[in-house]
Design a protein around this motif. Structure first.
Motif, mmCIF file in Angstrom:
data_model
loop_
_atom_site.group_PDB
_atom_site.id
_atom_site.type_symbol
_atom_site.label_atom_id
_atom_site.label_comp_id
_atom_site.label_asym_id
_atom_site.label_seq_id
_atom_site.Cartn_x
_atom_site.Cartn_y
_atom_site.Cartn_z
ATOM 1 N N PRO A 105 -16.303 -14.811 -12.355
ATOM 2 C CA PRO A 105 -16.453 -16.145 -12.948
ATOM 3 C C PRO A 105 -15.391 -17.119 -12.435
ATOM 4 N N ALA A 106 -15.757 -18.398 -12.418
ATOM 5 C CA ALA A 106 -14.854 -19.421 -11.864
ATOM 6 C C ALA A 106 -13.522 -19.469 -12.615
ATOM 7 N N PHE A 107 -13.553 -19.175 -13.930
ATOM 8 C CA PHE A 107 -12.301 -19.297 -14.698
ATOM 9 C C PHE A 107 -11.285 -18.199 -14.358
ATOM 10 N N ALA A 108 -11.671 -17.290 -13.454
ATOM 11 C CA ALA A 108 -10.730 -16.234 -13.038
ATOM 12 C C ALA A 108 -9.467 -16.832 -12.411
ATOM 13 N N THR A 109 -9.589 -18.040 -11.883
ATOM 14 C CA THR A 109 -8.411 -18.677 -11.255
ATOM 15 C C THR A 109 -7.328 -18.977 -12.294
ATOM 16 N N ALA A 110 -7.689 -18.929 -13.572
ATOM 17 C CA ALA A 110 -6.708 -19.232 -14.630
ATOM 18 C C ALA A 110 -5.911 -17.999 -15.062
ATOM 19 N N VAL A 111 -6.167 -16.860 -14.437
ATOM 20 C CA VAL A 111 -5.387 -15.652 -14.767
ATOM 21 C C VAL A 111 -3.942 -15.883 -14.302
ATOM 22 N N PRO A 112 -2.950 -15.659 -15.175
ATOM 23 C CA PRO A 112 -1.563 -15.901 -14.752
ATOM 24 C C PRO A 112 -1.153 -14.995 -13.586
ATOM 25 N N SER A 113 -0.241 -15.471 -12.771
ATOM 26 C CA SER A 113 0.121 -14.729 -11.558
ATOM 27 C C SER A 113 0.848 -13.424 -11.874
ATOM 28 N N SER A 114 1.317 -13.264 -13.113
ATOM 29 C CA SER A 114 1.984 -12.008 -13.490
ATOM 30 C C SER A 114 0.979 -10.860 -13.643
ATOM 31 N N VAL A 115 -0.322 -11.192 -13.675
ATOM 32 C CA VAL A 115 -1.368 -10.168 -13.836
ATOM 33 C C VAL A 115 -2.039 -9.946 -12.475
ATOM 34 N N THR A 116 -2.122 -8.689 -12.063
ATOM 35 C CA THR A 116 -2.796 -8.374 -10.795
ATOM 36 C C THR A 116 -4.309 -8.345 -11.023
ATOM 37 N N ALA A 117 -5.028 -9.072 -10.207
ATOM 38 C CA ALA A 117 -6.495 -9.097 -10.341
ATOM 39 C C ALA A 117 -7.125 -8.266 -9.228
ATOM 40 N N LEU A 118 -8.058 -7.392 -9.628
ATOM 41 C CA LEU A 118 -8.765 -6.546 -8.658
ATOM 42 C C LEU A 118 -10.263 -6.634 -8.926
ATOM 43 N N SER A 119 -11.029 -6.248 -7.934
ATOM 44 C CA SER A 119 -12.477 -6.136 -8.117
ATOM 45 C C SER A 119 -12.845 -4.693 -7.779
ATOM 46 N N PRO A 120 -14.075 -4.271 -8.044
ATOM 47 C CA PRO A 120 -14.471 -2.902 -7.668
ATOM 48 C C PRO A 120 -14.371 -2.666 -6.156
ATOM 49 N N LEU A 121 -14.360 -3.749 -5.362
ATOM 50 C CA LEU A 121 -14.236 -3.575 -3.916
ATOM 51 C C LEU A 121 -12.784 -3.353 -3.496
ATOM 52 N N THR A 122 -11.840 -3.764 -4.337
ATOM 53 C CA THR A 122 -10.420 -3.581 -3.966
ATOM 54 C C THR A 122 -9.753 -2.494 -4.813
ATOM 55 N N TYR A 123 -10.359 -2.113 -5.933
ATOM 56 C CA TYR A 123 -9.822 -1.014 -6.744
ATOM 57 C C TYR A 123 -10.108 0.317 -6.039
ATOM 58 N N ARG A 124 -9.112 1.168 -5.952
ATOM 59 C CA ARG A 124 -9.310 2.490 -5.347
ATOM 60 C C ARG A 124 -9.077 3.626 -6.334
ATOM 61 N N ASN A 125 -7.926 3.569 -7.065
ATOM 62 C CA ASN A 125 -7.619 4.604 -8.059
ATOM 63 C C ASN A 125 -6.491 4.098 -8.951
ATOM 64 N N PRO A 126 -6.229 4.765 -10.085
ATOM 65 C CA PRO A 126 -5.230 4.236 -11.026
ATOM 66 C C PRO A 126 -3.820 4.174 -10.444
ATOM 67 N N SER A 127 -3.508 5.018 -9.448
ATOM 68 C CA SER A 127 -2.124 5.033 -8.950
ATOM 69 C C SER A 127 -1.751 3.718 -8.269
ATOM 70 N N GLN A 128 -2.742 2.912 -7.950
ATOM 71 C CA GLN A 128 -2.445 1.630 -7.305
ATOM 72 C C GLN A 128 -2.048 0.572 -8.349
ATOM 73 N N LEU A 129 -2.203 0.910 -9.648
ATOM 74 C CA LEU A 129 -1.946 -0.078 -10.704
ATOM 75 C C LEU A 129 -0.531 0.057 -11.249
ATOM 76 N N ASP A 130 0.042 -1.073 -11.686
ATOM 77 C CA ASP A 130 1.297 -1.014 -12.430
ATOM 78 C C ASP A 130 1.045 -0.261 -13.732
ATOM 79 N N ASP A 131 2.106 0.264 -14.314
ATOM 80 C CA ASP A 131 1.976 0.823 -15.663
ATOM 81 C C ASP A 131 1.656 -0.336 -16.604
#
Ligand code: FAD
Length: 420
Positions: free
Chosen positions: A136-162
């Motif tokens: 959705p277009a409002f995704a641009t409003a996600v603060p920069s402190s939050v990492t945004a991923l899609s199913p095309l860029t998500y690989r596994n949980p180890s790539q995520l911050d705690d």
């Protein structure tokens, strides 16, 4: 270079078309920007398995013959299956060739690639339905402190911050990713909009076995009341695991996932959820009941009642008494957001006036609104199963008939094409 048909894309859809054209001795080439089965090699997360059972991996002239027909392929197994198919049908694939433009020409189409130009009478778009995430277009409003991923860029949980993860979307992709991340110890909040609930197993058999038997997967595009709507129905909440697990919302709540309503907006770093969670869940429960009614009727008519356990119904979806309506994305509770909000095809290279207002190819059952152009692999293209591997089996055969008739100058086909 000149050929009769250019097929763009060497996923299973393009390869199935190739096989059906070869059968009719129609000269063609398959142009692929990556390797055969590129989407499965480069665009899927690590733990993904097919949600369709192995026995349902069937393509024209080829099918699964391993010793685990009721299992679900891992990604390396899918890649192997499709690569073996390409070899078995001797598909004339030219890999490492990106199509950068398709234009109408006097005698058909001019297909420009980074490896030269092709001229052809007919072209098949087999570039897939799921090329880019639909966010959705409002995704641009996600603060920069939050990492945004899609199913095309998500690989596994180890790539995520705690820390907490907000998964947006509760169809097959969203529930699978939510389950995996919650199990990794990161608390998941799942934003749930319209969804299709499905049990893996019903009355002792796989739900896909039932849906195939009852004719649900074969329902045709010209038989449904509202095909535009049918093409937008989200994928069923299914997962393929060796344990034959069901990942519906009750299963996710059971492991601690927190459900909220559809993500409606982000304002001042605050995610705002719709109050429709209960309604959406009740609707999904109701539709599941209808599907099971259809299955039970067919089981009786087809004489299976003595072979399988009796009909039963699943517990309604448990919805929190007061689901959260807002979540501060800037406060540190959420470290990652995953947009599992669907996918879209990418036709940025298609320079033919054949796209509708939503940038989708105008077509009638895969016969595009441009003479000699065909489309395969889209949701509900010709049948409910069209976007599945198994769907390409029938669709490719039908479309090859249409394409051959067009080449033969079949009067009705040409007239239909000219009138488009
Ligand atoms: C997460 C996920 C899970 C799925 N699970 C299942 C499942 O369990 N069972 C099932 O049956 N189906 C499943 N599907 C659906 C379906 O099988 C896939 O979408 C399948 O990849 C579609 O096949 P296709 O051949 O139409 O397209 P793709 O496999 O996407 O192939 C298209 C090909 O075109 C190439 N291409 C694209 N643009 C260009 C260009 N400009 N020039 C040259 N080449 C280009 C791509 O590199 C790609 O190789 C799943 C889909 C997704 C996204």
């Amino acid at each position: 270079m000149r050929t009769t048909t250019v097929i763009i894309g060497a996923g299973h859809g393009g390869l199935a078309m190739s096989r059906c054209l070869s059968e009719r001795s129609i000269d063609h080439v398959v142009l692929e920007r990556g390797e055969v089965a590129n989407s499965w090699r480069t665009e899927r997360w690590d733990s993904l398995r097919l949600l369709t059972p192995n026995w349902q991996c069937r393509l024209p002239g080829y099918s699964y013959e391993g010793d685990d027909p009721d299992g679900f392929m891992t990604m390396p197994e899918v890649i192997d299956f499709i690569t073996t198919y390409a070899k078995a049908v001797a598909a004339p694939v030219q890999t490492g060739t990106t199509v950068t433009s398709v234009r109408r020409a006097d005698d058909g189409y001019r297909v420009t690639t980074d490896q030269g130009e092709w001229h052809c009478a007919t072209v098949v778009l087999a570039t897939g339905a799921f090329n880019v995430p639909h966010i959705p277009a409002f995704a641009t409003a996600v603060p920069s402190s939050v990492t945004a991923l899609s199913p095309l860029t998500y690989r596994n949980p180890s790539q995520l911050d705690d820390g907490g993860v907000l998964v947006v979307g509760a169809s097959a992709t969203g529930v699978q990713i939510a389950h995996e991340i919650q199990c990794s110890g990161r608390p998941v909040t799942l934003a749930v909009g319209e969804h299709v609930r499905g049990p893996r197993v019903y009355r002792g058999r796989d739900i896909h076995w039932w849906m195939e038997g009852a004719g649900v997967l074969d329902e045709r595009y010209d038989e449904v009341d509202d095909i535009v709507r049918a093409r937008r129905v989200p994928s069923m909440q299914l997962v393929g695991t060796p344990e034959r697990a069901t990942y519906d919302l009750n299963a996710l709540t059971g492991i601690g996932v927190q459900l909220v309503g559809k993500l409606a907006a982000i304002r001042d770093a605050r995610a705002l959820f719709s109050g429709s969670l209960r309604n959406k869940c009740e609707l999904a429960d109701l539709k599941l009941g209808r599907l099971l009614d259809t299955i039970d009727e067919w089981a009786t008519a087809a004489g299976y009642d003595d072979e399988v356990p009796p009909p039963h119904r699943f517990a309604p979806t448990t919805v929190p008494e007061r689901p959260r309506l807002g979540l501060d994305l800037g406060g540190g509770e959420i470290r990652t957001i995953i947009w599992a909000t669907g996918f879209r095809p990418d036709y940025s290279w298609l320079d033919v006036d054949v796209l509708d207002a939503k940038s989708m190819v105008r077509h009638d059952g895969g016969v595009a609104d441009s003479p000699g152009m065909y489309l395969i692999g889209m949701p509900f293209l010709r049948r409910r199963k069209s976007s599945f591997i198994d769907g390409a089996r029938d669709d490719a055969q039908d479309l090859a008939v249409e394409l051959a008739a067009f080449l033969d100058g079949d009067g009705a086909t040409r007239a239909r094409a000219a009138a488009r």
